[in-house]
Scaffold this active site. Structure first.
Site, mmCIF file in Angstrom:
data_model
loop_
_atom_site.group_PDB
_atom_site.id
_atom_site.type_symbol
_atom_site.label_atom_id
_atom_site.label_comp_id
_atom_site.label_asym_id
_atom_site.label_seq_id
_atom_site.Cartn_x
_atom_site.Cartn_y
_atom_site.Cartn_z
ATOM 1 N N GLY A 11 0.834 -1.192 0.000
ATOM 2 C CA GLY A 11 0.000 0.000 0.000
ATOM 3 C C GLY A 11 0.863 1.234 0.000
ATOM 4 C CG MET A 66 4.838 6.241 2.465
ATOM 5 S SD MET A 66 5.954 7.662 2.562
ATOM 6 C CE MET A 66 6.377 7.644 4.304
ATOM 7 C CG ASP A 67 -0.611 8.241 6.896
ATOM 8 O OD1 ASP A 67 -0.296 7.811 8.016
ATOM 9 O OD2 ASP A 67 -1.256 9.300 6.740
ATOM 10 C CB CYS A 68 -2.266 2.488 3.863
ATOM 11 S SG CYS A 68 -1.043 1.244 3.424
ATOM 12 C CE LYS A 110 3.755 0.244 3.866
ATOM 13 N NZ LYS A 110 3.103 1.567 3.989
ATOM 14 C CG ASP A 133 7.386 -2.854 8.599
ATOM 15 O OD1 ASP A 133 6.467 -2.933 7.744
ATOM 16 O OD2 ASP A 133 7.543 -1.851 9.328
ATOM 17 C CD GLU A 134 9.402 0.827 6.468
ATOM 18 O OE1 GLU A 134 9.258 1.015 5.245
ATOM 19 O OE2 GLU A 134 8.829 1.526 7.319
ATOM 20 C CB ALA A 135 9.284 -5.974 2.399
ATOM 21 C CD GLN A 136 9.376 0.042 1.623
ATOM 22 O OE1 GLN A 136 8.660 -0.914 1.936
ATOM 23 N NE2 GLN A 136 9.506 1.114 2.382
#
Length: 216
Positions: A9, A11-13, A15, A86-89
């Site tokens: 998604g 940011m700010d959704c 995750k 997390d922050e998998a991008q």
């Protein structure tokens, strides 16, 4: 069957909030997981949510072998029932391959959370590889909103409140940063294409999106 699941998604959704919730629910049932993160807003080795929740995590550095780390933990008698990333991008494609191997060879569920595209609307390499390999892709149900009230679909990088479209792909920041700092803002596609963030929109007396009405 164990799965590699990619929750994506803007940011700010929510995750990171969902990642924390998944970890909490499993730990409440006596399961133990390993949480990987990268460049979290709260600092190294932290998984944090904008709601103020934070937990310890393993910082997935650029050259870290995630599969090897987990095998090492298990070899030392550690218990690992699931994995959260997390922050998998920000992970490299090779690290995403390692997460897929964790599912296939170690039989563990892996829950990855990340932003799909960067501030230029280009896929992050880690997110691209997750899209290619994931058993399941889930769009986050918490809908982030553009300043205009429409659903936000794109992430914008701002400097002094103005949107920028050039620069390094990864610059750690957050939404709601002071105007003078590098920050991020979520926008609908229309306003991302027009490079119209909240600051200039609120400064104008008439939005450029409003069509002029000619008198007869």
């Amino acid at each position: 069957m164990p799965e590699l699941v990619f929750f994506s998604g803007t940011m700010d959704c929510g995750k990171s909030t969902l990642a924390l919730q998944i970890g909490h629910n499993r730990s409440a049932r006596g399961l133990q997981g390993v949480i990987f993160t990268r460049d979290d807003r709260a600092g190294e080795g932290k998984l944090s949510s904008r709601l103020g929740l934070v937990t310890e995590a393993v910082e997935a550095t650029e050259c870290m072998d995630l599969y090897g780390y987990l095998v090492g933990q298990l070899s030392k008698g550690g218990k690992v029932d699931y994995v959260i990333a997390d922050e998998a991008q920000f992970l490299s494609p090779e690290q995403v391959d390692q997460l897929a191997r964790v599912v296939d060879d170690l039989g563990l569920d892996v829950f990855a959370f990340g932003i799909t595209t960067d501030f230029r609307t280009k896929l992050f390499p880690g997110s691209q590889r997750l899209i290619e390999l994931a058993d399941r892709i889930e769009a986050l149900q918490v809908e982030a909103l553009c300043w205009c009230g429409s659903p936000a679909t794109h992430n914008a990088r701002t400097v002094g409140g103005e949107m920028v479209v050039e620069g390094a792909q990864v610059v750690v920041g957050d939404v709601n940063r002071p105007v003078g700092q590098i920050g991020y803002e979520v926008l609908c596609r229309r306003h991302h294409l027009r490079r119209m963030t909240a600051a200039p929109a609120r400064a104008g007396t008439l939005s450029p999106d409003v069509l002029p009405i000619a008198s007869a």
